[in-house]
Design a protein around this motif. Structure first.
Motif, PDB file in Angstrom:
ATOM      1  N   LEU A  21      58.443 -27.225  -0.148  1.00 43.16           N
ATOM      2  CA  LEU A  21      57.840 -27.803   1.046  1.00 43.16           C
ATOM      3  C   LEU A  21      56.992 -28.986   0.603  1.00 43.16           C
ATOM      4  O   LEU A  21      56.050 -28.835  -0.170  1.00 43.16           O
ATOM      5  CB  LEU A  21      56.977 -26.757   1.758  1.00 43.16           C
ATOM      6  CG  LEU A  21      56.430 -27.120   3.135  1.00 43.16           C
ATOM      7  CD1 LEU A  21      57.551 -27.333   4.123  1.00 43.16           C
ATOM      8  CD2 LEU A  21      55.491 -26.016   3.624  1.00 43.16           C
ATOM      9  N   THR A  22      57.338 -30.176   1.077  1.00 40.07           N
ATOM     10  CA  THR A  22      56.686 -31.402   0.621  1.00 40.07           C
ATOM     11  C   THR A  22      56.083 -32.145   1.796  1.00 40.07           C
ATOM     12  O   THR A  22      56.815 -32.574   2.704  1.00 40.07           O
ATOM     13  CB  THR A  22      57.695 -32.320  -0.093  1.00 40.07           C
ATOM     14  OG1 THR A  22      58.346 -31.606  -1.135  1.00 40.07           O
ATOM     15  CG2 THR A  22      56.998 -33.550  -0.659  1.00 40.07           C
ATOM     16  N   PRO A  23      54.755 -32.323   1.820  1.00 39.46           N
ATOM     17  CA  PRO A  23      54.150 -33.134   2.883  1.00 39.46           C
ATOM     18  C   PRO A  23      54.385 -34.618   2.632  1.00 39.46           C
ATOM     19  O   PRO A  23      54.511 -35.055   1.478  1.00 39.46           O
ATOM     20  CB  PRO A  23      52.671 -32.774   2.796  1.00 39.46           C
ATOM     21  CG  PRO A  23      52.468 -32.405   1.362  1.00 39.46           C
ATOM     22  CD  PRO A  23      53.756 -31.769   0.903  1.00 39.46           C
ATOM     23  N   MET A  24      54.421 -35.398   3.702  1.00 34.14           N
ATOM     24  CA  MET A  24      54.603 -36.843   3.603  1.00 34.14           C
ATOM     25  C   MET A  24      53.564 -37.517   4.481  1.00 34.14           C
ATOM     26  O   MET A  24      53.497 -37.249   5.680  1.00 34.14           O
ATOM     27  CB  MET A  24      56.004 -37.245   4.066  1.00 34.14           C
ATOM     28  CG  MET A  24      57.143 -36.593   3.322  1.00 34.14           C
ATOM     29  SD  MET A  24      58.757 -37.108   3.967  1.00 34.14           S
ATOM     30  CE  MET A  24      58.633 -36.580   5.663  1.00 34.14           C
ATOM     31  N   ILE A  25      52.766 -38.378   3.877  1.00 32.53           N
ATOM     32  CA  ILE A  25      51.752 -39.125   4.629  1.00 32.53           C
ATOM     33  C   ILE A  25      51.696 -40.545   4.073  1.00 32.53           C
ATOM     34  O   ILE A  25      51.640 -40.737   2.849  1.00 32.53           O
ATOM     35  CB  ILE A  25      50.351 -38.485   4.533  1.00 32.53           C
ATOM     36  CG1 ILE A  25      50.366 -37.039   5.031  1.00 32.53           C
ATOM     37  CG2 ILE A  25      49.330 -39.301   5.321  1.00 32.53           C
ATOM     38  CD1 ILE A  25      49.046 -36.323   4.846  1.00 32.53           C
ATOM     39  N   ASP A  26      51.734 -41.521   4.935  1.00 35.67           N
ATOM     40  CA  ASP A  26      51.421 -42.884   4.513  1.00 35.67           C
ATOM     41  C   ASP A  26      50.711 -43.602   5.647  1.00 35.67           C
ATOM     42  O   ASP A  26      50.964 -43.350   6.822  1.00 35.67           O
ATOM     43  CB  ASP A  26      52.664 -43.640   4.031  1.00 35.67           C
ATOM     44  CG  ASP A  26      53.564 -44.108   5.142  1.00 35.67           C
ATOM     45  OD1 ASP A  26      53.207 -45.075   5.831  1.00 35.67           O
ATOM     46  OD2 ASP A  26      54.644 -43.516   5.319  1.00 35.67           O
ATOM     47  N   ALA A  27      49.786 -44.456   5.255  1.00 36.88           N
ATOM     48  CA  ALA A  27      48.973 -45.190   6.226  1.00 36.88           C
ATOM     49  C   ALA A  27      48.975 -46.671   5.856  1.00 36.88           C
ATOM     50  O   ALA A  27      49.037 -47.029   4.675  1.00 36.88           O
ATOM     51  CB  ALA A  27      47.542 -44.658   6.248  1.00 36.88           C
ATOM     52  N   ARG A  28      48.912 -47.504   6.875  1.00 35.74           N
ATOM     53  CA  ARG A  28      48.867 -48.953   6.654  1.00 35.74           C
ATOM     54  C   ARG A  28      47.868 -49.578   7.613  1.00 35.74           C
ATOM     55  O   ARG A  28      47.967 -49.409   8.829  1.00 35.74           O
ATOM     56  CB  ARG A  28      50.239 -49.581   6.868  1.00 35.74           C
ATOM     57  CG  ARG A  28      50.223 -51.109   6.738  1.00 35.74           C
ATOM     58  CD  ARG A  28      51.526 -51.709   7.205  1.00 35.74           C
ATOM     59  NE  ARG A  28      52.604 -51.444   6.261  1.00 35.74           N
ATOM     60  CZ  ARG A  28      53.896 -51.596   6.555  1.00 35.74           C
ATOM     61  NH1 ARG A  28      54.255 -51.964   7.777  1.00 35.74           N
ATOM     62  NH2 ARG A  28      54.810 -51.358   5.650  1.00 35.74           N
ATOM     63  N   LEU A  29      46.916 -50.304   7.057  1.00 33.09           N
ATOM     64  CA  LEU A  29      45.940 -51.064   7.826  1.00 33.09           C
ATOM     65  C   LEU A  29      46.226 -52.539   7.613  1.00 33.09           C
ATOM     66  O   LEU A  29      46.294 -52.999   6.458  1.00 33.09           O
ATOM     67  CB  LEU A  29      44.523 -50.722   7.372  1.00 33.09           C
ATOM     68  CG  LEU A  29      43.378 -51.494   8.038  1.00 33.09           C
ATOM     69  CD1 LEU A  29      43.299 -51.179   9.528  1.00 33.09           C
ATOM     70  CD2 LEU A  29      42.051 -51.181   7.343  1.00 33.09           C
ATOM     71  N   ARG A  30      46.385 -53.282   8.713  1.00 33.04           N
ATOM     72  CA  ARG A  30      46.772 -54.686   8.554  1.00 33.04           C
ATOM     73  C   ARG A  30      46.063 -55.581   9.558  1.00 33.04           C
ATOM     74  O   ARG A  30      45.918 -55.228  10.730  1.00 33.04           O
ATOM     75  CB  ARG A  30      48.280 -54.842   8.725  1.00 33.04           C
ATOM     76  CG  ARG A  30      48.745 -56.300   8.575  1.00 33.04           C
ATOM     77  CD  ARG A  30      50.212 -56.397   8.294  1.00 33.04           C
ATOM     78  NE  ARG A  30      51.041 -56.046   9.436  1.00 33.04           N
ATOM     79  CZ  ARG A  30      52.275 -55.563   9.336  1.00 33.04           C
ATOM     80  NH1 ARG A  30      52.788 -55.323   8.141  1.00 33.04           N
ATOM     81  NH2 ARG A  30      52.968 -55.295  10.414  1.00 33.04           N
ATOM     82  N   THR A  31      45.650 -56.727   9.064  1.00 35.77           N
ATOM     83  CA  THR A  31      45.191 -57.817   9.914  1.00 35.77           C
ATOM     84  C   THR A  31      46.229 -58.928   9.847  1.00 35.77           C
ATOM     85  O   THR A  31      46.636 -59.355   8.762  1.00 35.77           O
ATOM     86  CB  THR A  31      43.839 -58.363   9.430  1.00 35.77           C
ATOM     87  OG1 THR A  31      42.840 -57.358   9.554  1.00 35.77           O
ATOM     88  CG2 THR A  31      43.426 -59.577  10.245  1.00 35.77           C
ATOM     89  N   GLU A  32      46.689 -59.375  11.008  1.00 34.92           N
ATOM     90  CA  GLU A  32      47.661 -60.464  11.087  1.00 34.92           C
ATOM     91  C   GLU A  32      47.137 -61.521  12.051  1.00 34.92           C
ATOM     92  O   GLU A  32      46.736 -61.206  13.171  1.00 34.92           O
ATOM     93  CB  GLU A  32      49.021 -59.948  11.566  1.00 34.92           C
ATOM     94  CG  GLU A  32      50.093 -61.030  11.659  1.00 34.92           C
ATOM     95  CD  GLU A  32      51.485 -60.459  11.909  1.00 34.92           C
ATOM     96  OE1 GLU A  32      52.399 -61.260  12.210  1.00 34.92           O
ATOM     97  OE2 GLU A  32      51.659 -59.227  11.809  1.00 34.92           O
TER      98      GLU A  32
END
Length: 397
Positions: A21-32
């Motif tokens: 059982l593998t959790p997956m999390i990714d986050a991205r903060l961006r200013t454009e």
């Protein structure tokens, strides 16, 4: 016919007996930020994209479910669905959705995947995940990847819905999903001079609101991509040709060609590259030039996004790139600087469209990757002068 959401129940139920059982999390903060001539106001968006999910495996079976959400934290911009038309487009509307929900069976020489999934083929020039945009692109599909003998791979997908970057509120020409009967077929061979791939893509855009079916096409082509190490230097090359014509309910009658020649060298730090890409035109009518509506468009023809739809007279892109990378600089890893210059012309009637400069600096610190980008498009015969700035942080578990 398989549909995505019944698979979610399988994904949720499976972990009770799964060995892995593998959790997956990714986050991205961006200013454009976008400054575009001809519009009275600039666009600026601060957005936070979060993806979270779980992958469960039991023997040859793997089930995966992943949700994504995109939140606008600050700024004023036209996101493609709402905002002021006096501001430039920043195509990251707020969204909460299931990004992937798939079940895969992996046997010796065969992998079968069914459900909502990401599909990226070759360099993503024709089929990709649109990874740079916050919402991304995924496909409701069944896919078979078969390796009958070493060095040979067949990859076949049937897609009944394309989940677009416009998210759950997508409407009109920017639908949240585009249905149809779409087929991707690749056959590749690892030859001594690189991977040789023959491909056929039948893209069915079964939504009248999306350009009146004029993005439905069939594309046949061949691609060679290889690399070779010469001492400390690594030489890489790509060559590709394809022919595209109308398909399904597309009212246009056309034929257009695609060409690519790309060469790069990595000197264990310094990197140099050059290429020439042509998306050909037929007779100058709208959407009778070579189109790639399912591609990861941000990777090609500059980051200013002026050519996501190929102009009626086609496009020729001559580009040069240079950069330098370091494995580590103090605590920072994978430090890289990159610059690219593009000269754009029409394929038909050979007119100068404009030029573009792209700059990138990136580095990784622990699980976080920081990047700064800049794009400066100088118009001549197509679109208007545009400058874009990005500051981005990516974190992955």
């Amino acid at each position: 016919m398989w549909r995505t959401f019944p698979l979610i129940g399988l994904v949720v139920a499976m972990p009770a007996t799964a060995q892995t059982l593998t959790p997956m999390i990714d986050a991205r903060l961006r200013t454009e930020r976008v400054e575009q001539d001809g519009l009275p106001l600039d666009g600026e968006a601060v957005t936070l994209r979060l993806r979270a999910g779980v992958q469960a495996s039991e023997g040859p079976l793997t089930a995966l479910v992943e949700a994504q959400g995109n939140l606008s934290l600050a700024g004023r911009y036209e996101d493609g669905l709402s905002g002021s038309a006096a501001r430039p487009l920043i195509a990251d509307p707020e969204n909460i959705a299931i990004h992937r929900a798939q079940l895969a069976l992996k046997l010796p020489g065969v992998t079968l995947t069914a459900g909502r999934q990401r599909i990226t083929l070759d360099d993503e020039r024709f089929v990709g995940a649109v990874g740079f945009r916050q919402n991304g692109q995924s496909f409701d599909a069944v896919r078979a990847e078969v390796t009958p003998v070493k060095g040979v791979k067949a990859d076949l997908s049937y897609v009944w819905s394309v989940r677009t970057i416009w998210g759950v509120d997508g409407t009109g020409a920017r639908q949240r999903a585009v249905g149809g009967d779409t087929v991707f077929a690749n056959l590749s061979w690892a030859s001594p001079i690189g991977t040789l791939t023959g491909f056929g893509y039948w893209a069915d855009q079964d939504e009248a609101a999306v350009q009146g079916f004029r993005l439905s096409s069939r594309t046949f082509g061949v691609r060679l991509a290889g690399a070779r190490t010469l001492g400390k230097a690594k030489l890489a090359w790509q060559l590709s040709h394809a022919r595209q014509s109308e398909f399904g309910r597309n009212p246009n009658d056309y034929a257009a060609h695609y060409w690519l020649a790309d060469l790069s060298v990595d000197l264990d730090g310094p990197r140099l590259g050059a290429g020439y890409e042509v998306l050909g035109a037929d007779d100058g009518r709208p959407f009778t030039s070579f189109q790639t509506p399912l591609a990861t468009g941000f990777k090609f023809q500059g980051w200013a996004d002026k050519y996501l739809a190929t102009p009626p007279d086609g496009l020729r892109d001559l580009y040069l790139s240079a950069g330098w990378s370091w494995k580590a600089v103090g605590p920072a890893k994978a430090v890289a600087l990159q610059a690219a210059w593009h000269r754009y012309e029409s394929d038909r009637l050979t007119r100068h469209y404009g030029d573009e400069l792209n700059l990138l600096a990136s580095a990784k610190l622990g699980r976080t990757t920081a990047s700064v980008r800049f794009a400066d498009y100088r118009a001549d015969g197509f679109a208007t002068d545009t400058r874009k700035y990005w500051l981005q942080l990516d974190w992955t578990l």
